[in-house]
Scaffold this motif. Structure first.
Motif, PDB file in Angstrom:
ATOM      1  N   VAL A 103      41.889 -33.855  32.639  1.00  0.00           N
ATOM      2  CA  VAL A 103      41.511 -33.211  31.380  1.00  0.00           C
ATOM      3  C   VAL A 103      41.112 -34.262  30.351  1.00  0.00           C
ATOM      4  CG1 VAL A 103      42.412 -31.888  29.428  1.00  0.00           C
ATOM      5  CG2 VAL A 103      42.928 -31.161  31.750  1.00  0.00           C
ATOM      6  N   GLN A 104      41.921 -35.316  30.271  1.00  0.00           N
ATOM      7  CA  GLN A 104      41.643 -36.388  29.329  1.00  0.00           C
ATOM      8  C   GLN A 104      40.241 -36.962  29.574  1.00  0.00           C
ATOM      9  OE1 GLN A 104      44.919 -39.138  29.492  1.00  0.00           O
ATOM     10  NE2 GLN A 104      45.346 -38.467  27.428  1.00  0.00           N
ATOM     11  N   ARG A 105      39.979 -37.208  30.841  1.00  0.00           N
ATOM     12  CA  ARG A 105      38.707 -37.766  31.271  1.00  0.00           C
ATOM     13  C   ARG A 105      37.560 -36.817  30.887  1.00  0.00           C
ATOM     14  NH1 ARG A 105      35.359 -41.431  32.432  1.00  0.00           N
ATOM     15  NH2 ARG A 105      33.849 -40.777  33.962  1.00  0.00           N
ATOM     16  N   SER A 106      37.782 -35.525  31.118  1.00  0.00           N
ATOM     17  CA  SER A 106      36.735 -34.551  30.867  1.00  0.00           C
ATOM     18  C   SER A 106      36.348 -34.518  29.394  1.00  0.00           C
ATOM     19  CB  SER A 106      37.213 -33.166  31.328  1.00  0.00           C
ATOM     20  OG  SER A 106      36.402 -32.168  30.807  1.00  0.00           O
ATOM     21  N   PHE A 107      37.311 -34.799  28.502  1.00  0.00           N
ATOM     22  CA  PHE A 107      36.982 -34.768  27.082  1.00  0.00           C
ATOM     23  C   PHE A 107      36.628 -36.136  26.534  1.00  0.00           C
ATOM     24  CE2 PHE A 107      38.601 -30.634  27.690  1.00  0.00           C
ATOM     25  CZ  PHE A 107      37.909 -29.866  26.788  1.00  0.00           C
ATOM     26  N   THR A 108      36.987 -37.200  27.295  1.00  0.00           N
ATOM     27  CA  THR A 108      36.536 -38.528  26.873  1.00  0.00           C
ATOM     28  C   THR A 108      35.029 -38.620  27.010  1.00  0.00           C
ATOM     29  OG1 THR A 108      38.605 -39.421  27.674  1.00  0.00           O
ATOM     30  CG2 THR A 108      36.880 -41.001  27.193  1.00  0.00           C
ATOM     31  N   ILE A 109      34.495 -38.071  28.125  1.00  0.00           N
ATOM     32  CA  ILE A 109      33.047 -38.159  28.299  1.00  0.00           C
ATOM     33  C   ILE A 109      32.324 -37.361  27.227  1.00  0.00           C
ATOM     34  CG2 ILE A 109      33.038 -38.712  30.766  1.00  0.00           C
ATOM     35  CD1 ILE A 109      32.583 -35.804  31.377  1.00  0.00           C
ATOM     36  N   GLU A 110      33.004 -36.330  26.674  1.00  0.00           N
ATOM     37  CA  GLU A 110      32.374 -35.567  25.593  1.00  0.00           C
ATOM     38  C   GLU A 110      32.300 -36.383  24.318  1.00  0.00           C
ATOM     39  OE1 GLU A 110      30.898 -32.826  25.810  1.00  0.00           O
ATOM     40  OE2 GLU A 110      31.534 -32.236  27.813  1.00  0.00           O
ATOM     41  N   SER A 111      33.440 -36.965  23.932  1.00  0.00           N
ATOM     42  CA  SER A 111      33.478 -37.610  22.624  1.00  0.00           C
ATOM     43  C   SER A 111      32.764 -38.959  22.648  1.00  0.00           C
ATOM     44  CB  SER A 111      34.919 -37.769  22.147  1.00  0.00           C
ATOM     45  OG  SER A 111      35.659 -38.511  23.072  1.00  0.00           O
ATOM     46  N   ALA A 112      32.737 -39.614  23.824  1.00  0.00           N
ATOM     47  CA  ALA A 112      32.188 -40.965  23.872  1.00  0.00           C
ATOM     48  C   ALA A 112      30.725 -41.001  23.425  1.00  0.00           C
ATOM     49  CB  ALA A 112      32.327 -41.532  25.273  1.00  0.00           C
ATOM     50  N   ASP A 113      29.922 -40.071  23.923  1.00  0.00           N
ATOM     51  CA  ASP A 113      28.501 -40.122  23.611  1.00  0.00           C
ATOM     52  C   ASP A 113      28.106 -39.106  22.547  1.00  0.00           C
ATOM     53  OD1 ASP A 113      28.361 -41.994  25.602  1.00  0.00           O
ATOM     54  OD2 ASP A 113      27.992 -40.490  27.157  1.00  0.00           O
TER      55      ASP A 113
END
Lengths: 261, 222, 53
Positions: free
Chosen positions: B68-78
């Protein structure tokens, strides 16, 4: 920083004499709560008779039961305030700040009282059941409630924009509240399938004097809980004012700097 | 809306597939958790076989938090969240898409973990249909509630510690019900298993409903 | 009283926590009010609640 610049700082129109953390009403309430708490200690430890079945262990009844009621009440108040915040917050003049503060203050008081309920419950259980902990539905749900709302408080302390933070916190409070029945139900089902002994086997039979002491101590703890929420609410409000004014000061300082250049 | 949701799910899975974080890091971590449990229980095979269902779900729990963390990191990163908001994709479609992508990854992870339990813990699969049904409903619920909390911790600096603290108490009933169903499916208990699958299904429905309502407000100005 | 130690410890924990928590809130409120320059007119009332739970 704020106190150093205080003399020339104008008091914003919203701040009035009523803003300090006590008023006549809460002072009276506070003293009532304090006196009744002292009386509860005397009644619970000295005046109350021993229970026929459970002996002196019954003295934990006057702590544990009122404390958990206050905790449940506080969380219900937090959930209701959060729901109202999400539902009506936007259309209110204060953008739901009031409801957000009620939710935050209630949740913190609820966490403190849940911790106390878990501690007294464990001690009481050690005396009556021989163990500190039983995996029954109510205990497990209370423990989950405790950690859920610890997380809620952590969410409220995040350094993000207040409106975003309030909204997220309100949603977290509601999700936790929706989830607690699921926890209760699943643990209940689990333990029933395992045919564990029921906890109510040697519960004290509450009669006469014990009943009055329980009633009195409940009133004492509820008064205390209300007093704590009221004061915590005001402290949150003061913190918000401090943060707002800190921001205003910072902006003013920037402007002054720019003007000098 | 379904098409948008599928689009989001496809985008997330593609990003995952190209970066291979889930396959190369999260799945091995899940297996590692199983192996560490063997150390903790002194490689007592009886104990491990009996505890396998719970250990598998604990592995899913921890790996799931990471996913889950990973799934939302890719959202916020870019800054994708902003881009998606500007496009006409509704928050509900976003929620369903992300939950589907996380759920699919977790389901694959569960297959790996059950395989690990068979190899390391000597688990026997007695009822494959029940096993799959419990895995699907359990991961469905987990990914739905996980995505709600993932959105809640978007843009927060302490997310690594905050997300598990918020998420784990809430998914506790999934862990409990999933473990009971797996116990039946792995022939450890003789208690009814399908009741628990039903309960998992109810939780899935509740979390989907909550997410559908909450995702929009969570993404607004957050 | 049997289990006297446990019972007295239980009462002590509960009352100490409630009183300590209340005192911490009041202290915090007073400090903030002073920082914000609000407490001057309020001194008698705030002073009264100093020993409050």
């Amino acid at each position: 920083m704020v106190s150093a610049t205080k003399p020339e700082m104008p008091v914003s129109p919203r701040t009035s004499a009523r803003m300090a953390t006590s008023s006549v009403g809460t002072t009276v309430l506070g003293w009532l709560a304090f006196v009744s708490l002292v009386a509860t200690a005397v009644l619970g430890l000295v005046v109350s008779p021993r229970d026929v079945v459970t002996g002196d262990a019954v003295r934990f009844l006057y702590l544990h039961v009122p404390v958990i009621w206050v905790a449940y009440g506080a969380f219900i108040s937090c959930a209701i305030a959060s729901a109202l915040f999400l539902w009506k917050g936007k259309s209110r003049a204060d953008r739901g700040r009031h409801l957000d503060r009620v939710a935050g203050a209630s949740a913190e008081v609820g966490v403190v009282f849940t911790a106390l309920a878990l501690i007294t419950g464990a001690m009481w259980g050690r005396i009556t059941w021989g163990v500190y902990w039983q995996w029954d539905a109510r205990l497990t749900m209370t423990a989950m409630m405790f950690v859920s709302f610890l997380g809620y408080l952590a969410l409220r302390r995040l350094p993000t924009e207040p409106s975003v933070r309030s909204k997220r916190a309100a949603i977290a409070a509601l999700v936790s509240s929706v989830n607690l029945p699921l926890v209760h139900f699943s643990v209940d089902w689990w333990r029933t399938l395992h045919q564990e002994a029921s906890l109510s086997v040697d519960e004290a039979e509450i009669t006469g004097n014990m009943y009055s002491v329980l009633l009195f101590s409940s009133v004492a703890f509820v008064l205390t809980g209300i007093w704590l929420v009221a004061h915590r609410y005001r402290v949150i409000r003061l913190e918000e004012i401090r943060d707002d004014e800190g921001l205003e000061l910072a902006i003013a300082a920037r402007r002054a700097e720019a003007g000098v250049d | 809306m379904i098409r948008d949701a599928l689009l989001i799910a496809r985008k997330d899975l593609l990003i995952e597939w190209r970066s291979r974080v889930t396959i190369n890091q999260v799945a091995p971590l899940g297996l590692l958790i199983l192996i560490v449990f063997a150390f903790a229980f002194d490689a007592n095979r009886n104990l491990l076989t009996k505890g396998a269902p719970g250990l598998v779900w604990v592995g899913v729990l921890f790996a799931g938090v990471l996913t889950v963390q990973r799934s939302f990191t890719i959202e916020s990163a870019d800054g994708i969240t902003d881009a998606l908001r500007l496009s006409s994709i509704s928050p509900v479609a976003m929620f369903l898409g992300k939950a589907a992508a996380v759920g699919l990854q977790l389901f694959v992870l569960e297959i790996v973990l059950v395989g690990g339990a068979v190899v390391f813990f000597d688990s026997r699969i007695g009822d494959p249909v029940l096993l799959i049904a419990a895995a699907v409903t359990g991961t469905g619920g987990f990914s739905a509630i996980g995505c709600i909390y993932g959105a809640m911790s978007l843009g927060v600096r302490v997310r690594e510690t905050l997300l598990p603290l918020l998420l784990i108490p809430v998914v506790a009933p999934i862990l409990l019900a999933g473990t009971r169903a797996f116990e039946r499916a792995l022939d450890i208990s003789t208690q009814a298993g399908w009741n628990w699958v039903g309960l998992l299904g109810v939780m899935w429905g509740v979390y989907l409903a909550v997410g559908t309502l909450a995702f929009g407000p969570l993404l607004e100005d957050g | 009283m049997d289990h006297a130690g446990m019972i007295i410890a239980g009462y002590a924990i509960v009352f100490a926590t409630v009183l300590g928590y209340g005192a911490a809130i009041v202290a915090r409120g007073r400090r903030l009010a002073r920082e914000l320059g609000l407490a001057e007119g309020e001194e008698p009332q705030s002073g009264q609640s100093r020993e409050d739970p």
